[in-house]
Write a protein that holds these residues in place. Structure first.
Motif, short mmCIF file in Angstrom:
data_model
loop_
_atom_site.label_atom_id
_atom_site.label_comp_id
_atom_site.label_asym_id
_atom_site.label_seq_id
_atom_site.Cartn_x
_atom_site.Cartn_y
_atom_site.Cartn_z
N LEU A 64 0.61 -1.19 -0.17
CA LEU A 64 -0.06 -0.17 0.63
C LEU A 64 1.03 1.29 -0.40
N GLU A 65 2.09 0.74 0.70
CA GLU A 65 3.26 2.35 -0.27
C GLU A 65 3.29 2.69 -1.09
N GLU A 66 3.51 1.61 -1.24
CA GLU A 66 4.46 1.96 -2.60
C GLU A 66 3.16 2.23 -3.91
N LYS A 67 1.61 2.52 -3.92
CA LYS A 67 0.01 2.29 -4.57
C LYS A 67 0.11 3.56 -4.48
N ALA A 68 0.59 4.38 -2.58
CA ALA A 68 -0.01 5.13 -1.92
C ALA A 68 0.80 6.76 -2.34
N GLU A 69 2.15 6.72 -3.77
CA GLU A 69 2.60 7.59 -3.25
C GLU A 69 2.27 8.65 -4.02
N PRO A 70 2.25 9.90 -3.77
CA PRO A 70 2.12 10.96 -4.66
C PRO A 70 2.08 10.41 -5.99
N ILE A 71 1.36 11.38 -6.92
CA ILE A 71 0.98 11.38 -8.23
C ILE A 71 2.02 12.33 -9.10
N THR A 72 2.45 12.63 -9.23
CA THR A 72 3.44 13.89 -10.20
C THR A 72 2.66 14.05 -10.92
N PRO A 73 3.09 15.79 -10.99
CA PRO A 73 2.09 16.44 -12.15
C PRO A 73 1.99 16.27 -13.30
N ASP A 74 3.70 15.84 -13.89
CA ASP A 74 3.77 15.57 -15.02
C ASP A 74 3.76 14.47 -14.99
N CYS A 75 3.29 14.01 -14.83
CA CYS A 75 2.39 12.18 -15.37
C CYS A 75 2.11 12.48 -16.40
N SER A 76 2.59 11.37 -17.53
CA SER A 76 1.93 11.77 -18.37
C SER A 76 0.50 10.95 -18.48
N LEU A 77 -0.94 11.24 -17.52
CA LEU A 77 -2.43 10.58 -17.46
C LEU A 77 -3.10 11.76 -18.35
N GLY A 78 -3.92 10.86 -18.78
CA GLY A 78 -5.48 12.36 -19.36
C GLY A 78 -6.21 12.54 -18.05
N ARG A 79 -7.11 13.81 -17.97
CA ARG A 79 -7.55 14.62 -17.00
C ARG A 79 -8.52 12.84 -16.40
N LEU A 80 -8.90 12.22 -17.10
CA LEU A 80 -9.59 11.82 -16.42
C LEU A 80 -8.92 10.19 -15.74
N THR A 81 -7.97 10.10 -16.34
CA THR A 81 -7.31 9.32 -15.83
C THR A 81 -6.42 9.73 -14.59
N ARG A 82 -6.62 10.92 -14.17
CA ARG A 82 -5.59 11.44 -13.80
C ARG A 82 -5.87 11.55 -12.17
N LEU A 83 -7.43 11.95 -12.25
CA LEU A 83 -8.29 12.01 -11.45
C LEU A 83 -8.67 9.82 -10.49
N GLU A 84 -9.03 9.64 -11.72
CA GLU A 84 -8.68 8.44 -11.28
C GLU A 84 -7.55 7.84 -9.94
N ALA A 85 -6.88 7.79 -10.64
CA ALA A 85 -5.41 7.09 -10.32
C ALA A 85 -5.59 8.17 -8.88
N MET A 86 -5.85 9.29 -8.83
CA MET A 86 -6.02 10.22 -7.20
C MET A 86 -6.96 10.12 -6.18
N GLY A 87 -8.16 9.59 -6.57
CA GLY A 87 -9.38 8.78 -6.27
C GLY A 87 -8.78 7.69 -5.50
N GLU A 88 -8.24 6.32 -6.55
CA GLU A 88 -7.97 5.17 -6.04
C GLU A 88 -6.94 5.46 -5.22
N GLN A 89 -5.17 6.66 -5.26
CA GLN A 89 -4.48 6.82 -3.83
C GLN A 89 -5.00 7.19 -2.59
N HIS A 90 -6.69 8.24 -2.80
CA HIS A 90 -7.06 8.40 -1.80
C HIS A 90 -7.30 7.08 -0.72
N VAL A 91 -8.09 5.83 -1.50
CA VAL A 91 -8.93 4.83 -1.41
C VAL A 91 -7.75 3.84 -0.62
N ASN A 92 -6.29 3.94 -0.82
CA ASN A 92 -4.92 3.51 -0.41
C ASN A 92 -4.98 3.54 0.60
#
Length: 113
Positions: A27-55
């Protein structure tokens, strides 16, 4: 509580601690911050942030349970282990087999909720 029952509960605690330590590491590995320069789309980025919150929430709960299990391991050989802190009645072996960190019997735990 018999010494055989305490032995089973101690084994359960040690097993749960080992499992939680592995889970926390993952979980510590999955909960690492998502970098702003990460090449994700807007929705995918929001999903990743939501998943990070759950983790992060699961990680916090896992750490809390780990602390409680370690405390239970320290208390297991003391005479008050398995005695409800509210009513001072014995906590059932079935409950301690499932949640060995329990400090309240089922009735007192339900009354507290």
């Amino acid at each position: 509580m018999t010494s055989q029952e305490k032995k089973k509960i101690k084994e359960k605690i040690e097993s749960d601690i080992a499992t939680l330590l592995k889970q926390i590491k993952t979980l510590e590995e999955k909960a690492e911050p998502i970098t702003p320069d990460c090449s994700l789309g807007r929705l995918t980025r929001l999903e990743a942030m939501g998943e990070q919150h759950v983790n992060n929430k699961i990680l916090d709960e896992s750490r809390l349970r780990l602390t409680r299990l370690k405390n239970a391991l320290l208390r297991i050989d003391k005479p008050m282990f398995g005695i409800c802190i509210e009513c001072e009645e014995e906590i059932g072996f079935g409950r301690l087999s499932i949640r060995p960190e329990s400090v309240r019997c089922v009735e007192c735990a339900n009354a507290q909720s």
